[in-house]
Scaffold this motif. Sequence first.
Motif, PDB file in Angstrom:
ATOM      1  N   THR A   1       0.454  -1.318   0.558  1.00 30.12           N
ATOM      2  CA  THR A   1      -0.060  -0.290   0.334  1.00 30.12           C
ATOM      3  C   THR A   1       0.997   1.649  -0.282  1.00 30.12           C
ATOM      4  O   THR A   1       0.463   2.209  -0.131  1.00 30.12           O
ATOM      5  CB  THR A   1      -0.953  -0.208   1.279  1.00 30.12           C
ATOM      6  N   SER A   2       2.355   1.226  -0.294  1.00 30.61           N
ATOM      7  CA  SER A   2       3.246   2.010   0.050  1.00 30.61           C
ATOM      8  C   SER A   2       3.084   3.082  -1.703  1.00 30.61           C
ATOM      9  O   SER A   2       3.284   4.484  -0.936  1.00 30.61           O
ATOM     10  CB  SER A   2       4.197   2.055   0.006  1.00 30.61           C
ATOM     11  N   GLN A   3       2.550   2.630  -2.306  1.00 32.52           N
ATOM     12  CA  GLN A   3       2.069   3.725  -3.980  1.00 32.52           C
ATOM     13  C   GLN A   3       0.460   3.936  -3.728  1.00 32.52           C
ATOM     14  O   GLN A   3       0.538   4.928  -4.366  1.00 32.52           O
ATOM     15  CB  GLN A   3       2.925   3.052  -4.757  1.00 32.52           C
ATOM     16  N   ASP A   4      -0.281   3.506  -2.435  1.00 40.43           N
ATOM     17  CA  ASP A   4      -1.519   3.711  -2.821  1.00 40.43           C
ATOM     18  C   ASP A   4      -1.887   5.677  -2.352  1.00 40.43           C
ATOM     19  O   ASP A   4      -3.157   6.260  -3.669  1.00 40.43           O
ATOM     20  CB  ASP A   4      -2.634   3.242  -1.201  1.00 40.43           C
ATOM     21  N   ALA A   5      -1.726   6.201  -1.716  1.00 39.81           N
ATOM     22  CA  ALA A   5      -2.103   7.862  -2.153  1.00 39.81           C
ATOM     23  C   ALA A   5      -1.279   8.494  -3.437  1.00 39.81           C
ATOM     24  O   ALA A   5      -2.430   9.365  -4.221  1.00 39.81           O
ATOM     25  CB  ALA A   5      -1.113   8.296  -1.279  1.00 39.81           C
ATOM     26  N   ILE A   6       0.036   8.212  -4.345  1.00 41.16           N
ATOM     27  CA  ILE A   6      -0.116   8.775  -5.465  1.00 41.16           C
ATOM     28  C   ILE A   6      -0.711   8.284  -6.492  1.00 41.16           C
ATOM     29  O   ILE A   6      -1.166   9.168  -7.653  1.00 41.16           O
ATOM     30  CB  ILE A   6       1.506   8.119  -5.337  1.00 41.16           C
ATOM     31  N   ILE A   7      -1.527   7.025  -6.410  1.00 45.01           N
ATOM     32  CA  ILE A   7      -2.173   6.116  -7.500  1.00 45.01           C
ATOM     33  C   ILE A   7      -3.548   6.589  -7.424  1.00 45.01           C
ATOM     34  O   ILE A   7      -3.968   7.414  -8.218  1.00 45.01           O
ATOM     35  CB  ILE A   7      -2.505   4.886  -7.518  1.00 45.01           C
ATOM     36  N   GLU A   8      -3.848   7.239  -5.842  1.00 44.27           N
ATOM     37  CA  GLU A   8      -5.428   7.633  -5.855  1.00 44.27           C
ATOM     38  C   GLU A   8      -5.082   9.051  -6.689  1.00 44.27           C
ATOM     39  O   GLU A   8      -5.920   9.626  -7.366  1.00 44.27           O
ATOM     40  CB  GLU A   8      -6.095   8.057  -4.594  1.00 44.27           C
ATOM     41  N   ARG A   9      -3.772  10.006  -6.586  1.00 46.13           N
ATOM     42  CA  ARG A   9      -3.809  11.308  -7.267  1.00 46.13           C
ATOM     43  C   ARG A   9      -3.834  11.071  -8.417  1.00 46.13           C
ATOM     44  O   ARG A   9      -4.539  11.692  -9.660  1.00 46.13           O
ATOM     45  CB  ARG A   9      -2.474  11.737  -6.913  1.00 46.13           C
ATOM     46  N   TYR A  10      -2.981  10.267  -9.105  1.00 50.98           N
ATOM     47  CA  TYR A  10      -3.046   9.820 -10.683  1.00 50.98           C
ATOM     48  C   TYR A  10      -4.531   9.442 -11.303  1.00 50.98           C
ATOM     49  O   TYR A  10      -4.492   9.886 -12.332  1.00 50.98           O
ATOM     50  CB  TYR A  10      -1.926   8.793 -10.768  1.00 50.98           C
ATOM     51  N   ILE A  11      -5.486   8.487 -10.499  1.00 52.44           N
ATOM     52  CA  ILE A  11      -6.334   8.493 -11.067  1.00 52.44           C
ATOM     53  C   ILE A  11      -7.481   9.805 -10.851  1.00 52.44           C
ATOM     54  O   ILE A  11      -8.140  10.055 -11.831  1.00 52.44           O
ATOM     55  CB  ILE A  11      -7.064   6.919 -10.146  1.00 52.44           C
ATOM     56  N   ASN A  12      -6.719  10.129 -10.086  1.00 55.04           N
ATOM     57  CA  ASN A  12      -8.040  11.795 -10.548  1.00 55.04           C
ATOM     58  C   ASN A  12      -7.976  12.386 -10.984  1.00 55.04           C
ATOM     59  O   ASN A  12      -8.635  13.355 -11.158  1.00 55.04           O
ATOM     60  CB  ASN A  12      -7.988  12.542  -7.859  1.00 55.04           C
TER      61      ASN A  12
END
Length: 202
Positions: free
Chosen positions: A25-36
């Motif tokens: 889950t270490s990259q989840d925050a950045i992936i959420e940013r990229y999805i948004n």
Amino acid sequence: MALAANALTTVALAKVEIGIPSGDTSQDAIIERYINASSQHIETYLNRVIRFQEYTHYLTGNDSPSILLQQFPIEKPSAVYVDDEWAFVAGSLLGLTEYDTQYDCLLVRKTGYFPNKPRNVKVKYYAGYSATPPDLIEACLLMVVWLYGIKSSETIGVTSKSKVGDSVTFDSNIPPLVKALLDPMKRDIWVKAQLSSPISGG
């Protein structure tokens, strides 16, 4: 950060595409940013809202029995008012049998027409997709992978590089494959295709 309401894919799907184990889950925050960011960029490019939701719009009549709604694909509106005085009281409400839809984007008056006067038609309706179309999911995933690659590697998203290798220019436009997936869904192109197809809706 959480996924926005207009997110076109999920973190789980994006992690599969990128190759990140589901338990990491270490990259989840950045992936959420990229999805948004990708979802918003796609909607802006398409000039459409994808998510199924309710709208109340005030439209200008055109002396025609049909009028193009602002979002689509549409369900039959729950209420249509035609009022040149802009009061939109009960007396200006059309009966449900007095109108219908065509081509998933047109409101059609069965008798009469919509008088040509500014913002004299009030329409309450639902439009959009209850399930995101597969091509838009794929386009969003490709955008997320592309953005993640730019973050992770100098070789992804590179459009030019100097001979000495000391400067890199990244492509700031939509990648060609993403553009190919999105173009048929662009507002004007989609409407044109609908209007040239056999009648649907109604």
